[in-house]
Scaffold this active site. Structure first.
Site, PDB file in Angstrom:
ATOM      1  N   GLY A  72       9.028  54.692  79.332  1.00 46.39           N
ATOM      2  CA  GLY A  72      10.106  55.184  78.500  1.00 46.39           C
ATOM      3  C   GLY A  72       9.581  55.960  77.308  1.00 46.39           C
ATOM      4  O   GLY A  72      10.162  56.980  76.908  1.00 46.39           O
ATOM      5  N   THR A  73       8.468  55.497  76.732  1.00 47.74           N
ATOM      6  CA  THR A  73       7.863  56.215  75.617  1.00 47.74           C
ATOM      7  C   THR A  73       7.430  57.610  76.036  1.00 47.74           C
ATOM      8  O   THR A  73       7.649  58.593  75.310  1.00 47.74           O
ATOM      9  CB  THR A  73       6.650  55.431  75.070  1.00 47.74           C
ATOM     10  OG1 THR A  73       7.104  54.180  74.557  1.00 47.74           O
ATOM     11  CG2 THR A  73       5.943  56.198  73.967  1.00 47.74           C
ATOM     12  N   HIS A 192      11.412  48.722  82.913  1.00 48.99           N
ATOM     13  CA  HIS A 192      11.178  47.299  82.645  1.00 48.99           C
ATOM     14  C   HIS A 192      12.273  46.691  81.781  1.00 48.99           C
ATOM     15  O   HIS A 192      12.345  45.480  81.629  1.00 48.99           O
ATOM     16  CB  HIS A 192       9.805  47.080  82.011  1.00 48.99           C
ATOM     17  CG  HIS A 192       9.673  47.573  80.606  1.00 48.99           C
ATOM     18  ND1 HIS A 192       9.264  48.854  80.314  1.00 48.99           N
ATOM     19  CD2 HIS A 192       9.886  46.963  79.426  1.00 48.99           C
ATOM     20  CE1 HIS A 192       9.234  48.998  79.007  1.00 48.99           C
ATOM     21  NE2 HIS A 192       9.612  47.881  78.433  1.00 48.99           N
ATOM     22  N   CYS A 316       4.764  40.610  59.612  1.00 47.77           N
ATOM     23  CA  CYS A 316       3.634  39.837  60.101  1.00 47.77           C
ATOM     24  C   CYS A 316       3.529  39.825  61.625  1.00 47.77           C
ATOM     25  O   CYS A 316       2.512  39.395  62.163  1.00 47.77           O
ATOM     26  CB  CYS A 316       3.729  38.410  59.574  1.00 47.77           C
ATOM     27  SG  CYS A 316       5.380  37.729  59.659  1.00 47.77           S
TER      28      CYS A 316
END
Length: 371
Positions: A72-73, A192, A316
């Site tokens: 997708g990226t 996915h 974090c």
């Protein structure tokens, strides 16, 4: 042994049984190069064409308007670059919302013009209309729905506002759950996310939309995704999407009811919590909430120790060590947040157990830091 409960389907949906079955059979028949003229190559080409036809129908385009990419990226990066290149004489500006996926923000780069969103994560439509009508705009980019908070964007209305400017839609969060409306020009999605295998992205380019690939053309996907295609994965992606859409109405109704219950119970049982995103106009399977005085990594880790797989956009747990840009743009808490997203395998028992365990974990973490 601790019972495992996967509640991170918005990151990756467990592989659909239909995809697994197709993948196992396709590796024996779709391994050859589909551009070759021998029997094995023609067989692979037939299988690839069948996969493309199913995927194209699912997103509402013709097979010759659908390109397969490696993710997708890659679809986002390729699509935006090809649109910009084709409209270079007009300009290079990419107008986008402040809550787009990082792949869109990185692809837009210094040419990006960001439009604000409200506290629910919905774009300021008037501001977007004004921005997209300025000189030098090459592309408008708006996600169909947000991957962190689930809020839908008014794609149909924005498509009208764009006029002659092509509208690029990142539909990765939506495809497999609902139809993406409106006269968009280019759409990207990722297998996915709907229970297909990783490594398959979709780039749909409607006829009449000018594109210019940013690298030399070859025979693969008209140059939009060069390299040897993974035919078995494409077939598995198509099988998963077809099966997921057949289940979508019942699953989404079920997921909406369960997410509504989590929303109510979290707000009622935990002090100083902020549930974010639109309560109604949203994807049915996603919920994000933020807990004041709680470290996001500590919360995710503690939930994992109890058997729950969830995600967080807190600094974090981010590889960039920055807070979630989505939550920051919405003006809500950026730390101590948890995203719960349901898959087709989630049960009500999973949801109920999560709601029972969560308050105690939050109280314990707060007590450890003296709150």
């Amino acid at each position: 042994m601790i019972e495992r409960t996967y509640l991170d389907a918005a990151s990756a949906e467990p592989m659909h049984p239909a995809a697994r079955e197709m993948l196992l059979s396709a590796v024996d028949s779709g391994w050859a190069d589909p551009v070759r003229l021998h029997h094995e190559g023609r067989t692979a080409r037939l299988l690839l064409d069948n996969a493309r036809a199913v995927l194209a129908d699912a997103v509402g385009v013709r097979p010759d308007e659908l390109y397969l990419t490696t993710s997708g990226t890659a679809a986002i990066q390729t699509g935006l670059a090809a649109l910009q290149a084709a409209r270079r004489r007009i300009g290079t500006v990419v107008v986008h919302t402040a809550v787009e996926h990082s792949a869109v923000l990185h692809s837009a780069g210094s040419a990006g013009v960001e439009v604000v969103v409200d506290i629910r994560g919905r774009v300021d439509q008037e501001a977007f209309r004004e921005a997209v009508r300025r000189p030098g705009v090459a592309v408008a980019a708006v996600q169909s729905a947000n991957h962190e908070v689930g809020t839908r964007q008014p794609i149909a209305a924005i498509a009208q506002d764009c006029g002659d400017v092509p509208l690029f839609v990142d539909a990765s969060a939506s495809v497999g759950h609902e139809v993406v409306p409106g006269a968009w020009s280019v759409l990207a999605a990722s297998a996915h996310k709907w229970g297909g295998p990783a490594g398959v992205g979709l780039l749909a380019v409607r006829k009449g939309t000018r594109i210019a690939p940013a690298w030399p053309l070859d025979e693969r996907e008209d140059g939009l995704s060069p390299g040897f295609p993974n035919v078995p994965n494409a077939l598995a992606a198509a099988a998963a999407l077809q099966a997921r859409l057949a289940e979508a109405e019942d699953l989404d109704k079920q997921h909406r009811a369960w997410i509504d219950e989590v929303r109510r119970r979290v707000a009622a049982d935990i002090a100083d919590v902020e549930v974010v995103g639109d309560a109604e106009d949203r994807l049915p399977h996603i919920l994000t909430f933020s807990c004041l005085y709680v470290d996001g990594e500590a919360l995710v880790t503690a939930l994992d120790a109890k058997g729950f797989a969830v995600s967080s956009g807190s600094a974090c747990t981010s590889s960039t060590l920055k807070p979630s840009h989505v939550l920051a743009a919405m003006g809500v808490l950026t730390h101590g947040n948890v995203r719960v997203s349901l898959s087709r395998e989630t049960t009500y028992g999973d949801v109920d157990r999560f709601c029972q365990v969560l308050p105690g974990i939050v109280r314990r973490i707060r007590a450890e830091v003296g709150m």
